[in-house]
Motif scaffolding. Structure first.
Motif, PDB file in Angstrom:
ATOM      1  N   ASN A  25      37.903  34.839  71.517  1.00 39.24           N
ATOM      2  CA  ASN A  25      37.967  35.962  72.451  1.00 39.24           C
ATOM      3  C   ASN A  25      38.941  35.691  73.588  1.00 39.24           C
ATOM      4  O   ASN A  25      39.709  36.568  73.996  1.00 39.24           O
ATOM      5  CB  ASN A  25      36.581  36.254  73.030  1.00 39.24           C
TER       6      ASN A  25
ATOM      7  N   PHE B 155      41.328  43.550  73.082  1.00 43.73           N
ATOM      8  CA  PHE B 155      40.651  42.838  74.160  1.00 43.73           C
ATOM      9  C   PHE B 155      39.166  42.798  73.833  1.00 43.73           C
ATOM     10  O   PHE B 155      38.632  43.706  73.190  1.00 43.73           O
ATOM     11  CB  PHE B 155      40.828  43.551  75.500  1.00 43.73           C
ATOM     12  N   THR B 156      38.485  41.754  74.308  1.00 39.65           N
ATOM     13  CA  THR B 156      37.035  41.648  74.101  1.00 39.65           C
ATOM     14  C   THR B 156      36.352  41.273  75.410  1.00 39.65           C
ATOM     15  O   THR B 156      36.722  40.298  76.065  1.00 39.65           O
ATOM     16  CB  THR B 156      36.704  40.593  73.031  1.00 39.65           C
ATOM     17  N   THR B 157      35.377  42.061  75.798  1.00 41.46           N
ATOM     18  CA  THR B 157      34.508  41.738  76.924  1.00 41.46           C
ATOM     19  C   THR B 157      33.058  41.876  76.458  1.00 41.46           C
ATOM     20  O   THR B 157      32.788  42.403  75.376  1.00 41.46           O
ATOM     21  CB  THR B 157      34.737  42.686  78.118  1.00 41.46           C
TER      22      THR B 157
ATOM     23  N   GLU C 200      42.489  35.977  72.365  1.00 42.30           N
ATOM     24  CA  GLU C 200      42.807  37.400  72.212  1.00 42.30           C
ATOM     25  C   GLU C 200      43.097  38.036  73.571  1.00 42.30           C
ATOM     26  O   GLU C 200      44.088  38.780  73.725  1.00 42.30           O
ATOM     27  CB  GLU C 200      41.628  38.105  71.542  1.00 42.30           C
ATOM     28  N   ASN C 201      42.274  37.739  74.575  1.00 41.86           N
ATOM     29  CA  ASN C 201      42.469  38.327  75.897  1.00 41.86           C
ATOM     30  C   ASN C 201      43.730  37.788  76.573  1.00 41.86           C
ATOM     31  O   ASN C 201      44.410  38.521  77.298  1.00 41.86           O
ATOM     32  CB  ASN C 201      41.246  38.071  76.767  1.00 41.86           C
TER      33      ASN C 201
ATOM     34  N   TRP D 135      35.455  39.809  82.666  1.00 41.24           N
ATOM     35  CA  TRP D 135      36.117  39.157  81.530  1.00 41.24           C
ATOM     36  C   TRP D 135      35.444  37.841  81.158  1.00 41.24           C
ATOM     37  O   TRP D 135      35.789  37.234  80.141  1.00 41.24           O
ATOM     38  CB  TRP D 135      37.592  38.904  81.856  1.00 41.24           C
TER      39      TRP D 135
ATOM     40  N   SER E  12      46.450  34.558  81.898  1.00 40.56           N
ATOM     41  CA  SER E  12      47.705  35.044  81.332  1.00 40.56           C
ATOM     42  C   SER E  12      48.921  34.360  81.947  1.00 40.56           C
ATOM     43  O   SER E  12      49.102  34.377  83.165  1.00 40.56           O
ATOM     44  CB  SER E  12      47.820  36.561  81.541  1.00 40.56           C
TER      45      SER E  12
ATOM     46  N   GLN F 290      35.028  45.704  72.002  1.00 51.91           N
ATOM     47  CA  GLN F 290      36.404  45.515  71.563  1.00 51.91           C
ATOM     48  C   GLN F 290      37.177  46.801  71.834  1.00 51.91           C
ATOM     49  O   GLN F 290      36.701  47.880  71.495  1.00 51.91           O
ATOM     50  CB  GLN F 290      36.479  45.179  70.069  1.00 51.91           C
TER      51      GLN F 290
ATOM     52  N   TRP G 209      46.573  40.334  77.803  1.00 51.52           N
ATOM     53  CA  TRP G 209      47.016  40.435  79.195  1.00 51.52           C
ATOM     54  C   TRP G 209      48.488  40.080  79.344  1.00 51.52           C
ATOM     55  O   TRP G 209      49.171  40.600  80.244  1.00 51.52           O
ATOM     56  CB  TRP G 209      46.152  39.577  80.102  1.00 51.52           C
TER      57      TRP G 209
END
Length: 322
Positions: free
Chosen positions: A80, A261-263, A83-84, A200, A153, A253, A88
């Motif tokens: 995750n 993005f995943t939160t 991916e984030n 996040w 990021s 997602q 970003w």
């Protein structure tokens, strides 16, 4: 046993001199040197203190150094975060910078009204998920004397460095997920904050535990994020329906600029319980809407002026480290 080499590597990662470390542990520089050269070992009573200072386990002190986030973050969480990070990076390239002080969120009172940072002059601050650095610039303008920032990021950190440099503002920036301490000093900050960034977090207890360690006693932690009811509500035929579970804290997602993005949709009680377990006392919880019209039309937008008339979009919490 390689505890001496471990202490030396951790000290270098943290950019701390032997003299500074000796003062932290109330021993002589010669003692630190002897530890690091394996001429002698720390007293057994010192081991938990050393581990706490470097934010590692006692096992890590004896068996090796944590070299990267890969060693402390479980696989699924790491996926995750990767991916984030990629999302970003692309978001910054496309001009999406997130929410910036004095704003706290959509249709939400601003810092100009709330004055949560009213005593920030001369204070040391750390921003979690600092983005392009403009919230740090805002607090520099309010008189904050020492600025630190952390973001996942690379592109956001680059933008933050450029923004701060062009405004002749000095800051120490770290590229890292918030679940890992990349070398941020403990017991150092008067205020840690996160403007639409803390949601996040993949592990609230790990993140809040670190933030507590970063703060001095009586230091403040301020953050804003989506009202967790908001993702559960959808508009259909002019009415709002609850279409997703609030209690299950589901992963979300979503796609922006073609990137995923995943939160996780943490409940308000999860934020509060994680704060309490990390040694915080809650001073204010703000659930208010602002800057909207009662006559605004119903729309299907996630953030909408009409929706703000019936539910606050943002939750803001201010807490004090006990």
């Amino acid at each position: 046993m390689n505890i001496g080499l471990t202490i030396k590597k951790l000290r270098n990662q943290k950019n701390v001199s032997q003299k500074e470390l000796s003062e932290k542990f109330n021993v002589s520089c010669q003692t630190i040197s002897k530890w690091e050269n394996d001429n002698t070992y720390p007293d057994i009573s010192m081991i938990p203190i050393i581990a706490d200072y470097f934010h590692v386990t006692i096992d890590t002190l004896f068996h090796g150094v944590i070299e990267s986030a890969d060693d402390v973050i479980p696989g699924a969480m790491k996926d995750n975060l990767t991916e984030n990070n990629e999302g970003w990076n692309l978001a910054q390239k496309n001009g999406w910078t997130g929410t910036i002080l004095p704003e706290y969120g959509a249709y939400t009172p601003t810092e100009d009204k709330l004055c949560l940072f009213d005593d920030i002059e001369g204070k040391s601050v750390l921003e979690i998920a600092c983005g392009d650095g403009r919230s740090l610039l805002y607090l520099a303008g309010k008189g904050a004397k020492e600025l630190y920032g952390l973001d996942i990021s690379e592109k956001q950190i680059e933008a933050a460095k450029d923004n701060l440099k062009s405004n002749k503002v000095k800051a120490t920036l770290f590229l890292s997920p918030m679940e890992v301490n990349p070398g941020i000093p403990f017991h150092h900050f008067d205020c840690v904050y996160s403007i639409y960034g803390i949601g996040w977090a993949q592990d609230l207890y790990k993140v809040f535990g670190l933030i507590s360690k970063y703060l001095k006693p009586n230091g403040r932690f301020i953050f804003s994020w989506d009202n967790p009811i908001l993702p559960c509500i959808k508009e259909k035929d002019g009415e709002y329906l609850i279409t997703e579970s609030y209690v299950k804290e589901q992963e979300r997602q979503w796609i922006k600029f073609g990137e995923s993005f995943t939160t996780r949709n943490w409940k308000i009680s999860s934020y509060i319980n994680a704060l309490i377990c990390s040694g915080f006392e809650i001073e204010r919880v703000i659930e208010e809407s602002d800057d909207y019209s009662d006559s605004a039309p119903v729309t299907g937008k996630y953030y909408s002026e009409h929706k703000a008339t019936i539910i606050n979009h943002t939750v803001i919490i201010k807490a004090r480290k006990k």
